[in-house]
Design an enzyme around this catalytic site. Structure first.
Site, short mmCIF file in Angstrom:
data_model
loop_
_atom_site.label_atom_id
_atom_site.label_comp_id
_atom_site.label_asym_id
_atom_site.label_seq_id
_atom_site.Cartn_x
_atom_site.Cartn_y
_atom_site.Cartn_z
N THR A 18 15.11 19.53 23.96
CA THR A 18 15.63 18.90 22.73
C THR A 18 14.58 17.44 22.63
O THR A 18 14.37 16.83 23.31
CB THR A 18 17.16 18.88 22.55
OG1 THR A 18 17.30 17.98 23.81
CG2 THR A 18 17.55 20.58 23.79
N SER A 113 20.56 12.34 12.65
CA SER A 113 19.38 13.25 11.58
C SER A 113 20.70 13.64 9.87
O SER A 113 21.22 12.18 9.62
CB SER A 113 19.15 14.32 11.76
OG SER A 113 18.07 14.92 10.99
N HIS A 114 20.72 15.01 9.94
CA HIS A 114 21.52 14.83 8.30
C HIS A 114 22.57 15.39 8.72
O HIS A 114 23.18 15.58 7.82
CB HIS A 114 20.92 16.12 8.21
CG HIS A 114 20.26 17.25 8.67
ND1 HIS A 114 19.59 16.81 9.98
CD2 HIS A 114 21.26 18.35 9.26
CE1 HIS A 114 19.16 17.79 10.52
NE2 HIS A 114 20.47 18.77 10.33
N ASP A 277 17.02 12.60 4.23
CA ASP A 277 18.03 12.62 4.72
C ASP A 277 18.92 10.67 5.51
O ASP A 277 18.07 10.69 5.67
CB ASP A 277 17.75 13.90 5.77
CG ASP A 277 16.84 13.30 6.70
OD1 ASP A 277 15.89 12.71 6.39
OD2 ASP A 277 17.18 13.87 8.13
N ASP A 279 18.72 9.80 7.72
CA ASP A 279 17.39 9.27 8.47
C ASP A 279 15.38 9.34 8.33
O ASP A 279 14.89 8.43 8.69
CB ASP A 279 17.06 9.32 10.24
CG ASP A 279 16.65 10.92 10.56
OD1 ASP A 279 16.58 11.70 9.43
OD2 ASP A 279 16.34 11.03 11.60
N ASP A 281 13.65 11.55 7.26
CA ASP A 281 12.24 12.25 7.34
C ASP A 281 12.29 13.72 6.77
O ASP A 281 11.52 14.45 6.91
CB ASP A 281 13.01 12.90 9.20
CG ASP A 281 13.74 12.86 9.95
OD1 ASP A 281 14.27 13.17 9.15
OD2 ASP A 281 13.61 13.61 11.00
N ARG A 282 13.23 13.80 6.11
CA ARG A 282 13.53 15.22 5.56
C ARG A 282 12.91 15.21 3.62
O ARG A 282 13.97 13.70 3.47
CB ARG A 282 14.96 16.18 6.18
CG ARG A 282 15.08 16.27 7.27
CD ARG A 282 15.96 17.56 7.08
NE ARG A 282 16.45 18.49 8.28
CZ ARG A 282 16.41 19.00 8.85
NH1 ARG A 282 18.13 19.97 8.11
NH2 ARG A 282 17.15 19.54 9.62
N THR A 344 9.42 26.55 15.57
CA THR A 344 10.53 25.51 14.72
C THR A 344 11.19 23.73 15.51
O THR A 344 10.93 24.03 17.31
CB THR A 344 12.50 26.35 14.88
OG1 THR A 344 12.35 27.36 13.89
CG2 THR A 344 13.01 25.18 14.01
N SER A 365 12.87 23.77 6.90
CA SER A 365 14.85 22.75 6.71
C SER A 365 13.40 22.16 6.28
O SER A 365 14.49 20.72 6.26
CB SER A 365 14.75 23.21 8.72
OG SER A 365 13.77 22.90 9.55
N LYS A 376 8.38 14.11 10.97
CA LYS A 376 8.01 15.02 8.92
C LYS A 376 8.62 13.19 8.13
O LYS A 376 9.08 12.38 9.17
CB LYS A 376 9.27 15.83 9.19
CG LYS A 376 10.83 15.15 10.14
CD LYS A 376 11.37 17.03 9.99
CE LYS A 376 12.37 16.68 9.96
NZ LYS A 376 12.54 17.74 11.00
N ARG A 496 21.09 32.12 12.24
CA ARG A 496 20.16 31.77 10.62
C ARG A 496 19.34 32.96 10.82
O ARG A 496 18.76 33.21 11.18
CB ARG A 496 19.10 30.50 11.09
CG ARG A 496 19.33 29.50 11.47
CD ARG A 496 18.39 28.11 10.38
NE ARG A 496 19.43 26.57 11.92
CZ ARG A 496 19.70 25.89 11.09
NH1 ARG A 496 20.75 25.86 10.39
NH2 ARG A 496 20.00 24.92 12.21
C1 G1P Z 1 16.76 22.82 12.63
C2 G1P Z 1 15.75 23.36 11.68
C3 G1P Z 1 14.44 23.04 11.90
C4 G1P Z 1 14.09 21.20 12.68
C5 G1P Z 1 15.37 20.75 13.90
C6 G1P Z 1 14.83 19.18 13.74
O1 G1P Z 1 16.91 23.14 13.83
O2 G1P Z 1 15.57 24.48 10.90
O3 G1P Z 1 13.32 23.32 11.37
O4 G1P Z 1 13.13 21.02 13.26
O5 G1P Z 1 16.82 21.43 12.49
O6 G1P Z 1 15.22 18.39 11.96
P1 G1P Z 1 17.62 24.22 13.89
O7 G1P Z 1 19.11 24.46 13.73
O8 G1P Z 1 16.60 25.20 13.52
O9 G1P Z 1 17.76 24.63 16.02
ZN ZN Z 2 16.54 13.83 9.79
#
Ligand code: G1P
Ligand code: ZN
Length: 543
Positions: A18, A113-114, A277, A279, A281-282, A344, A365, A376, A496
């Site tokens: 992770t 992140s978000h 987002d 940080d 990156d999105r 992913t 995403s 990203k 998902r």
């Molecule tokens: C989610 C998004 C994935 C992204 C990750 C980190 O992971 O689906 O594309 O890389 O957040 O930003 P998931 O919760 O689906 O494992």
């Molecule tokens: Zn992020």
């Protein structure tokens, strides 16, 4: 100044594979918790003696306090230098760039992140390696081992470093260098994109709205879009980073960036809308009355990237995560370049980028990026879009219509079932996995299944294999449904369900995605028996 050696106990740390550790902020604030994890990172990466590290975060609650702890621990560990964003701020892509540009040994990025920020929300910390990208599985495994066996950490007793003043100071024997978080990143963007053409576009009356969602991209977007490129003052909204992101959810999608969506579909919509987002990156892209799915955005950028100076020689190849739609595959085919399908998560792109096999990559995403950094990059995607809009003089809506006419439209939607009881979600997935081999040839809700499998990935660079990356079902007519469990959710399990169908009939390119995907959704629900197995009759979030 003295080094304190503090006795401590193992923590529940980052799982291998992770990217970073995300926990409730209050967990990170518990005595020794942050310190234990930082020490595990240092020990798991061979110690910090003599090293240069980049440190910064998205400005969320506890960002500044955590940075003071990291600096005192790096000094105690013998680090030579820490390069820190002023006021503790660095977007994730800017941190990746600084690591690369300054040839640092790695970096510590503070962000969840978000996810929302604040004392009762989320905090996170991750380690990026010398290529500027998220630590590899091997490195995260070592860090994880140390979180389980840690018995002490070392920290310097010292006053706080002044994070507000640019320039160098010393902490014990270590140099602390406070840098403008925007300058190097803006310089990189200026190399990649035709800033003069974009400035001319704005000078000609082009309007945009960038929603920074009270997060880290505010200062970047204001400096680049308004100050440098001449977008009208006020084009950047919610541009002051706040510790709790203004109480919001800094996730750039039509649900959480509703204010921006309302503007872009309203009577006074500007030409172009975008958001990023927590940080940075999105990204989310939306034209006047025209939301662009991240999968479609990746395809459009791949088709038109050559219009930007940084990509004028074309693309080596492209990559997308498996659940991302096949729109970019069709563009790659017409360009005659390779298209890779990865599991992913951004880290799978790193090897392909390092090996020069791909130039552009992205995920459904809202993550899009290129070989300019190893993360990203939200604002990068916005600037590439602006460069393309400037070079073509076309609107977002027209560019998308032309893309679909040329390649067909991949209607796409993701349905998230959140906070499902973990054992029920697991049972549903296990049952479905057991059925996969028997599905082809059967019909569900009137749709015939043509193929079904569980996605596994063989990395073409390091030859590692990643299994169990999502269950895929292909239907007659080219539609697809994918089921996978989220690896980033913090409560219960998130299922998902990704739905996709290709439409090439020129008369059916402007229809409603949910309506177009309803038959595939019905078939996917019938096959998985999701409602009965989880007790849920509709998704919590549709993006
Ligand atoms: C989610 C998004 C994935 C992204 C990750 C980190 O992971 O689906 O594309 O890389 O957040 O930003 P998931 O919760 O689906 O494992
Ligand atoms: Zn992020």
């Amino acid at each position: 100044m003295s080094h304190d050696v503090v006795k401590t106990e193992p923590i529940e740390g980052q799982k291998p594979g992770t990217s970073g550790l995300r926990k409730k902020t209050r967990v990170f604030m518990e005595p020794h918790y942050l310190e234990n994890y930082v020490q595990a990172i240092f020990d798991g990466t061979g110690g910090v003696a003599g090293k240069t590290l980049v440190v910064g975060g998205d400005g969320r609650y506890f960002n500044d306090r955590a940075i003071q702890v990291i600096l005192r621990m790096a000094a105690a560990g013998g680090a030579a230098r820490c390069i820190v964003g002023q006021r503790g701020l660095l977007s994730t892509p800017a941190a990746s760039n600084l690591i690369r540009k300054r040839a640092a040994d790695g970096g510590l990025i503070l962000s969840a992140s978000h996810n929302p920020g604040g004392p009762d929300a989320d905090f996170g910390l991750k380690y990026n390696g010398p290529n500027g990208g998220p630590a590899s599985e091997g490195v995260t495994a070592k860090i994880f081992e140390h979180t389980k066996t840690i018995s002490e950490y070392t920290i310097l007793s010292a006053h706080d470093v002044d994070l507000g003043s640019l320039g160098e100071s010393t902490l014990g024997e270590m140099t602390v260098e406070i840098v403008d978080p925007v300058a190097d990143y803006a310089a990189l963007m200026e190399q990649l994109f035709d800033f003069d053409a974009i400035a001319k576009l704005f000078a000609g009356g082009f309007t945009m709205c960038f929603d920074a969602m009270h997060a880290v991209t505010g200062p970047y977007a204001t400096a680049i879009l308004e100050d440098r490129l001449g977008a009208a003052k006020g084009s950047v909204r919610n541009g002051m980073p706040s510790p709790d992101f203004g109480g919001g959810h800094p996730d750039p999608n039509p649900i959480w960036a509703k204010e921006l969506m309302d503007t872009m579909y309203g009577p006074d919509a500007p030409d172009f809308g975008a958001a990023s987002d927590g940080d940075g990156d999105r990204n989310m892209i939306v034209g006047r009355g025209a939301y662009v799915t991240p999968s479609d955005s990746l395809a459009l950028l791949a088709a038109q990237a050559h219009l930007a100076p940084g990509y004028k020689d074309g693309l080596a190849g492209v990559a997308r995560s498996m659940p991302t739609s096949g729109a970019v595959d069709r563009v790659a085919e017409s360009l005659g370049i390779d298209c890779y399908e990865t599991p992913t998560g951004w880290k799978f792109f790193g090897n392909l980028l390092d090996a020069g096999k791909v130039t552009l990559c992205g995920e459904e995403s809202a993550g899009t990026g290129s070989d300019h950094v190893r993360e990203k990059d939200g604002l990068w995607a916005v600037l590439l879009w602006l460069n393309i809009l400037a070079a073509t003089g076309k609107s977002v809506k027209d560019l998308m219509a032309e893309l679909w006419e040329a390649h067909g439209r991949c209607y796409y939607s993701r349905h998230d079932y959140e906070d499902v009881e973990a054992d029920k979600a697991g049972a549903m997935i296990d049952r479905l996995r057991g059925m996969l081999a028997d599905l082809p040839g059967q019909a569900f809700a009137g749709l015939a299944v043509e193929w079904a499998d569980e996605f596994a990935y063989d990395d073409p660079v390091d030859h590692s294999r990643s299994e169990g990356q999502g269950l895929r079902i292909g239907f007659a007519g080219g539609g697809r449904a994918v089921f996978r469990l989220s690896g980033t959710g913090t409560v219960g399990a998130t299922i998902r369900l990704y739905l996709e169908s290709l439409e090439t009939d020129p008369g059916k390119l402007q229809l409603d995605p949910e309506e177009m995907l309803a038959p595939i959704n019905a078939a996917a629900l019938a096959i998985s028996d999701l409602k009965a197995m989880t007790g849920r009759d509709k998704p919590d979030v549709i993006t």
